[in-house]
Scaffold this active site. Sequence first.
Site, PDB file in Angstrom:
ATOM      1  N   GLY A   1     -15.312 104.192 -21.243  1.00 26.72           N
ATOM      2  CA  GLY A   1     -14.964 103.402 -20.071  1.00 26.72           C
ATOM      3  C   GLY A   1     -15.020 104.238 -18.809  1.00 26.72           C
TER       4      GLY A   1
ATOM      5  N   SER B   1     -12.169 106.542 -29.838  1.00 25.78           N
ATOM      6  CA  SER B   1     -13.250 105.855 -30.541  1.00 25.78           C
ATOM      7  C   SER B   1     -14.622 106.510 -30.370  1.00 25.78           C
ATOM      8  CB  SER B   1     -13.318 104.388 -30.096  1.00 25.78           C
ATOM      9  OG  SER B   1     -12.235 103.664 -30.631  1.00 25.78           O
TER      10      SER B   1
ATOM     11  N   THR C   1      -3.988 103.631 -27.099  1.00 25.78           N
ATOM     12  CA  THR C   1      -4.154 103.766 -28.560  1.00 25.78           C
ATOM     13  C   THR C   1      -4.259 102.420 -29.267  1.00 25.78           C
ATOM     14  OG1 THR C   1      -1.766 103.918 -29.094  1.00 25.78           O
ATOM     15  CG2 THR C   1      -2.891 105.961 -28.516  1.00 25.78           C
TER      16      THR C   1
ATOM     17  N   ALA D   1     -14.051 109.402 -23.868  1.00 22.81           N
ATOM     18  CA  ALA D   1     -13.721 107.985 -23.690  1.00 22.81           C
ATOM     19  C   ALA D   1     -13.541 107.615 -22.230  1.00 22.81           C
ATOM     20  CB  ALA D   1     -12.453 107.645 -24.460  1.00 22.81           C
TER      21      ALA D   1
ATOM     22  N   GLU E   1      -4.699 106.191 -17.411  1.00 18.10           N
ATOM     23  CA  GLU E   1      -4.020 107.392 -17.907  1.00 18.10           C
ATOM     24  C   GLU E   1      -4.735 108.674 -17.496  1.00 18.10           C
ATOM     25  OE1 GLU E   1      -6.630 106.331 -21.547  1.00 18.10           O
ATOM     26  OE2 GLU E   1      -5.645 105.325 -19.860  1.00 18.10           O
TER      27      GLU E   1
ATOM     28  N   ASN F   1      -9.477 106.370 -14.913  1.00 19.23           N
ATOM     29  CA  ASN F   1     -10.245 105.643 -15.925  1.00 19.23           C
ATOM     30  C   ASN F   1      -9.738 104.198 -16.000  1.00 19.23           C
ATOM     31  OD1 ASN F   1      -7.729 106.317 -17.228  1.00 19.23           O
ATOM     32  ND2 ASN F   1      -8.699 105.794 -19.160  1.00 19.23           N
ATOM     33  N   PRO F   2     -10.303 103.350 -16.861  1.00 14.23           N
ATOM     34  CA  PRO F   2      -9.920 101.923 -16.862  1.00 14.23           C
ATOM     35  C   PRO F   2      -8.459 101.643 -17.148  1.00 14.23           C
ATOM     36  CG  PRO F   2     -12.026 102.194 -17.935  1.00 14.23           C
ATOM     37  CD  PRO F   2     -11.517 103.578 -17.681  1.00 14.23           C
ATOM     38  N   CYS F   3      -7.801 102.468 -17.929  1.00 15.07           N
ATOM     39  CA  CYS F   3      -6.408 102.181 -18.272  1.00 15.07           C
ATOM     40  C   CYS F   3      -5.419 103.040 -17.503  1.00 15.07           C
ATOM     41  CB  CYS F   3      -6.197 102.351 -19.777  1.00 15.07           C
ATOM     42  SG  CYS F   3      -7.137 101.159 -20.752  1.00 15.07           S
TER      43      CYS F   3
END
Length: 903
Positions: A223, A146, A602, A191, A404, A400-402
């Site tokens: 993030g 994004s 995603t 991102a 990955e 990172n926040p997720c």
Amino acid sequence: MSTSDTAQGLRIQRRFTTEGWDPYSSVEWSHRDSRITNPDGSIVFEMLDAEIPAGWSQVAADIMVSKYFRKAGVPQVDENGAPMLDEDGRPALGPERSAKQVFERLAGTWRHWGEKSGYFATESDADAFEDELKYMLATQMAAPNSPQWFNTGLHHAYGLTGPAQGFWFVDPATGEMTASPDSYSRPAPHACFILGVKDDLVNPGGIMDLWVREARIFKFGSGAGSNFSSIRGENERLSGGGKSSGVMSFLKIGDRAAGAIKSGGTTRRAAKMVILDVDHPDVETFIDWKKAEEDKARVLIQHGGMPADFNGEAYLTVSGQNSNNSVRVTNDFVQAVLDDADWQLTNRTDGSVRKTLKARDLWHKIADAAWACADPGLQFDTTINEWHTCPAGGRIKASNPCSEYMFLDDTACNLASLNLIKFYDPVTGNFDMDAYQHAIRLWTIVLEISVTMAHFPSPEIAQGSYDYRTLGLGYANLGSLLMQQGIAYDSDKGRAIAGALTAVLTGYSYATSAEMASVVGTFPKYTENADHMLRVIRNHRRAAYDAAMDEYESVTTTVMGIDQALTPLKLLLAARESWDLALSLGEKHGYRNAQATVLAPTGTIGLLMDCDTTGVEPDFALVKFKKLAGGGYFKIVNQSVTPALRHLGYGDAEIKDIVRYIVGTSSFDGAPHINRESLIEKGFTDEELDKIEKSLPTMFELKHAFNVFSVGEAALQRLGFEVDEYTSWDFDLLRALGFTPVQIREAGDVICGRQTIEGAPHLADEHLSVFDTANRNGKLGERFIHHTGHIKMMAAAQPFISGAISKTINMPNEVSVEDIEEAYRISWELGLKAMALYRDGSKASQPLSSSSDDGQSEEETEEITAAHEVEKKIMWGQIPAGMSPSEAYAQGMRPPRFLLPSR
């Protein structure tokens, strides 16, 4: 891939476009209206006559228009392309109005910086690069994260600037740290950020400075994650003689700061990861933090009358809701759990033992908290660092926040994802490997150029990103691809194919990175890490050949290599050859990038590409809602069901019967018991039934079509019912009219469908597993993918990913804490780097979608949602045309309430 002339620059072949032709020449375009409204019908956002590729769904079009179109500062042109002037004779400025403008500012900017930095051999190669990317964007073959859509090209395409906001970059010509002069001449396309934090209150790099660095990241749509384990625990001594308030006091401040910022200035919440090592003295409080706050939220909802939605007052009142939390565990800790040994929590200042407890008790506490509220997740520190390409720069401590992107502190990663289904032909059953590799190569180049053009929110991140140049290429729609091929997600063959596709992704991306190194040089810290990186590359290659565990170098947990017998030969050979090439070119040229791939959630870009499934996930449910261009929603079956049935050998008539069984007829015609004739006998008019029938495509249960908004107050009163907002909202009008529960169910099965494929006519039992999803489907469905199926799929992909995998391990409500402990153990044994789970119903407000874009785990994806959650909003009957269910839910809308019949 040809490297014979790479010293002069990269050569770019055309696969989708023709030199001299418009790259959009084969793309049909349409003009559409996009509208988002408030519950009262007032318009929040509207754009009429936006130009969008005709093949895109209304959902994808709305995301492009509402989220990614630049809303101001864009020079306006008339229908002939001539510049427009305002009333003062100056160039008229306004929003982007065509997806072409967005594609062109992105691809044009990447091409500009690539040419400027010497990546391409010739201008013709740069032309091909730009055209191929425009085509792939327009046809939903790929999408960047994004922040690229938000920020890239605003200066290059439109000349936008803006005040300097504390961003930095390393000048590649001089190697000097340079303050960015404005907001947009260099974009912020990354991102994912990992920020270091020191045990210091106010100095640069310390605790309070972290909130400022995070704010810059959140503002531009990205993030950040940090490991807070360096901060002293509660009551540790301070240099001034006092005692520390502990890490938790500061985490609560950071949580509030993040909650005040909308990511990228849009509706998305700021994305944040908080990590604590398992030996930190405050780890027990950290583990229970969100569990305790969830309990508070439930009290406020159940006894305080506050709305249950995640953006409501209850969740705004409690802390800990603006981050994902993870505990960092080592192999030593897990072994202590298995051995029922002691574990020590140690002070940060001197390493002294603060507390000794049973490792198994701490393990159980983590599982118990995750059972109760889905947090914390686990990150497996030893495994992460055994696959670390650059240990000379330090250990990997955070993500990172997720989860990955995992790399050194003060680095960043920009992401892009390929839509796997776009490389598959459902008619022939062929997967276009050449096109897939072509796309991998081009998008690896895009991400590398994006590092070159970017600026960063601190000098430390700018330096780290310049030194290591980490990338995050991934894919989406794996679950759809497997389903369309007639392959169960939870199967050995499904995992073999997923592993091989991931191997090609990363192997070919690293080969491209080596190719770029031959043109523009290796990443600056490559030489000191060369031996380590080549060791990791060799281990990846071993997994492609399914080598024995004793062949791996410095790896202690299981590696799930590609099953050579179950993988289609062409795919298997491509996977092997990709890693052969990655290793041979790396040994010759080194690598331009320390990392190449991740598997991101995603969320938003998956919807933008009209993906049925996100990232590495299976489908959430077989039945979803599809937003219509004219407003409203329509209940649909997963787009992969019909191709899957056809692949499995079913005929058109059989497929039609099966789909009708799942989704229903959406008509009273031919329905048993409750049909036009019987309802007219009860007193309804044809006009009233026409109105109700229009609502049927959005209903999961028949009784919900008979609410006050569909039936109308006048009709209810004529039928003998009084409407009142203070009485029971679950009143069943069909029951009150005399229909029995059996009759209502049998009619509903025909009209609204079963929402499951289980029990469908014609379907062979051996094909049921192909259609299994993350959750049970409908009221009749019993099947779902077991949590070990999710874990094993991650284990199949992990040996071929540079970073890690963002994925939710879905679990049904009835699982036990012991089930969660087992899931954690299996994840560790199979070599996952991180694991997060969600037990259905474990939060008082269940997010409509549990995946993130590019850095956001609770994405506001209003267009596609969990079926039962959407049903609840629609049955409330308060969703105006054009409003999404999640928008209504976010407004705290309440269901209609009925008095019992007065007669």
